[in-house]
Design a protein around this motif. Sequence first.
Motif, mmCIF file in Angstrom:
data_model
loop_
_atom_site.group_PDB
_atom_site.id
_atom_site.type_symbol
_atom_site.label_atom_id
_atom_site.label_comp_id
_atom_site.label_asym_id
_atom_site.label_seq_id
_atom_site.Cartn_x
_atom_site.Cartn_y
_atom_site.Cartn_z
ATOM 1 N N SER A 1 9.561 -1.499 -51.373
ATOM 2 C CA SER A 1 9.785 -1.718 -52.798
ATOM 3 C C SER A 1 9.595 -0.425 -53.583
ATOM 4 C CB SER A 1 8.837 -2.789 -53.334
ATOM 5 O OG SER A 1 9.120 -4.038 -52.753
ATOM 6 N N GLU A 2 8.562 0.338 -53.221
ATOM 7 C CA GLU A 2 8.327 1.614 -53.890
ATOM 8 C C GLU A 2 9.479 2.579 -53.639
ATOM 9 O OE1 GLU A 2 4.545 3.215 -52.793
ATOM 10 O OE2 GLU A 2 3.492 1.367 -53.328
ATOM 11 N N ARG A 3 9.937 2.644 -52.389
ATOM 12 C CA ARG A 3 11.056 3.540 -52.072
ATOM 13 C C ARG A 3 12.316 3.101 -52.807
ATOM 14 N NH1 ARG A 3 11.349 4.488 -45.733
ATOM 15 N NH2 ARG A 3 12.496 2.575 -46.068
ATOM 16 N N LYS A 4 12.530 1.799 -52.908
ATOM 17 C CA LYS A 4 13.712 1.293 -53.613
ATOM 18 C C LYS A 4 13.638 1.681 -55.087
ATOM 19 C CE LYS A 4 16.199 -2.903 -54.787
ATOM 20 N NZ LYS A 4 16.183 -4.351 -54.819
ATOM 21 N N LYS A 5 12.454 1.526 -55.690
ATOM 22 C CA LYS A 5 12.287 1.880 -57.092
ATOM 23 C C LYS A 5 12.534 3.375 -57.303
ATOM 24 C CE LYS A 5 8.510 0.443 -59.083
ATOM 25 N NZ LYS A 5 7.144 0.376 -59.647
ATOM 26 N N GLN A 6 12.019 4.211 -56.411
ATOM 27 C CA GLN A 6 12.226 5.657 -56.521
ATOM 28 C C GLN A 6 13.705 5.999 -56.379
ATOM 29 O OE1 GLN A 6 9.670 7.254 -53.504
ATOM 30 N NE2 GLN A 6 7.839 7.173 -54.790
ATOM 31 N N SER A 7 14.391 5.329 -55.456
ATOM 32 C CA SER A 7 15.821 5.577 -55.265
ATOM 33 C C SER A 7 16.610 5.174 -56.504
ATOM 34 C CB SER A 7 16.338 4.796 -54.056
ATOM 35 O OG SER A 7 15.722 5.227 -52.879
ATOM 36 N N GLU A 8 16.240 4.041 -57.090
ATOM 37 C CA GLU A 8 16.927 3.592 -58.303
ATOM 38 C C GLU A 8 16.717 4.577 -59.448
ATOM 39 O OE1 GLU A 8 15.298 -0.289 -58.850
ATOM 40 O OE2 GLU A 8 16.752 -1.244 -57.503
ATOM 41 N N GLU A 9 15.489 5.096 -59.587
ATOM 42 C CA GLU A 9 15.209 6.068 -60.639
ATOM 43 C C GLU A 9 15.990 7.361 -60.422
ATOM 44 O OE1 GLU A 9 10.977 6.568 -60.788
ATOM 45 O OE2 GLU A 9 10.647 4.491 -61.416
ATOM 46 N N THR A 10 16.060 7.806 -59.173
ATOM 47 C CA THR A 10 16.826 9.015 -58.861
ATOM 48 C C THR A 10 18.303 8.804 -59.156
ATOM 49 O OG1 THR A 10 15.257 9.624 -57.113
ATOM 50 C CG2 THR A 10 17.442 10.639 -57.013
ATOM 51 N N LEU A 11 18.832 7.659 -58.762
ATOM 52 C CA LEU A 11 20.245 7.348 -59.021
ATOM 53 C C LEU A 11 20.509 7.285 -60.520
ATOM 54 C CD1 LEU A 11 23.054 6.544 -58.059
ATOM 55 C CD2 LEU A 11 22.257 4.177 -57.961
ATOM 56 N N ARG A 12 19.629 6.637 -61.264
ATOM 57 C CA ARG A 12 19.799 6.540 -62.714
ATOM 58 C C ARG A 12 19.810 7.934 -63.341
ATOM 59 N NH1 ARG A 12 15.531 3.698 -63.794
ATOM 60 N NH2 ARG A 12 16.540 1.754 -63.213
ATOM 61 N N HIS A 13 18.912 8.794 -62.901
ATOM 62 C CA HIS A 13 18.838 10.160 -63.427
ATOM 63 C C HIS A 13 20.124 10.928 -63.115
ATOM 64 C CE1 HIS A 13 17.055 13.914 -64.710
ATOM 65 N NE2 HIS A 13 17.360 14.445 -63.540
ATOM 66 N N LEU A 14 20.601 10.802 -61.883
ATOM 67 C CA LEU A 14 21.838 11.501 -61.504
ATOM 68 C C LEU A 14 23.036 10.978 -62.282
ATOM 69 C CD1 LEU A 14 21.354 11.746 -57.632
ATOM 70 C CD2 LEU A 14 21.258 13.618 -59.299
ATOM 71 N N LEU A 15 23.100 9.669 -62.479
ATOM 72 C CA LEU A 15 24.202 9.104 -63.264
ATOM 73 C C LEU A 15 24.158 9.594 -64.708
ATOM 74 C CD1 LEU A 15 24.367 5.441 -61.932
ATOM 75 C CD2 LEU A 15 26.044 7.252 -61.582
ATOM 76 N N GLU A 16 22.964 9.701 -65.257
ATOM 77 C CA GLU A 16 22.838 10.232 -66.614
ATOM 78 C C GLU A 16 23.337 11.670 -66.677
ATOM 79 O OE1 GLU A 16 18.735 9.731 -67.629
ATOM 80 O OE2 GLU A 16 18.948 7.567 -67.923
ATOM 81 N N GLN A 17 23.029 12.461 -65.662
ATOM 82 C CA GLN A 17 23.488 13.854 -65.634
ATOM 83 C C GLN A 17 25.005 13.909 -65.542
ATOM 84 O OE1 GLN A 17 21.476 15.713 -62.360
ATOM 85 N NE2 GLN A 17 19.690 16.283 -63.598
ATOM 86 N N VAL A 18 25.588 13.056 -64.690
ATOM 87 C CA VAL A 18 27.036 13.038 -64.525
ATOM 88 C C VAL A 18 27.710 12.619 -65.821
ATOM 89 C CG1 VAL A 18 28.941 11.829 -63.380
ATOM 90 C CG2 VAL A 18 27.017 12.671 -62.042
ATOM 91 N N MET A 19 27.156 11.582 -66.455
ATOM 92 C CA MET A 19 27.753 11.091 -67.694
ATOM 93 C C MET A 19 27.646 12.127 -68.818
ATOM 94 S SD MET A 19 29.118 8.302 -66.906
ATOM 95 C CE MET A 19 29.560 7.634 -68.498
ATOM 96 N N SER A 20 26.521 12.813 -68.879
ATOM 97 C CA SER A 20 26.365 13.829 -69.933
ATOM 98 C C SER A 20 27.259 15.040 -69.649
ATOM 99 C CB SER A 20 24.919 14.253 -70.081
ATOM 100 O OG SER A 20 24.474 14.925 -68.924
#
Length: 69
Positions: free
Chosen positions: A44-63
């Motif tokens: 669960s912790e690894r999944k949460k970290q992966s989701e946060e990393t993905l969200r951050h990368l998507l924000e960078q791509v969108m910006s």
Amino acid sequence: MKDSESKTEMAKTIGEVSAALFELRDAFVELSLALKDWQFEHDSERKKQSEETLRHLLEQVMSARHPSS
């Protein structure tokens, strides 16, 4: 009489060994359940970290695609 005492002692010893084996089995079951809980928490912790990393990368791509002036 000696044979009867020997059989009684053997039966007692077998009972004690049997009880000890059941206790050992129960301890292994508890250990297994604890490890499953730990694995679930870890995953669960690894999944949460992966989701946060993905969200951050998507924000960078969108910006990068839509820079604010």
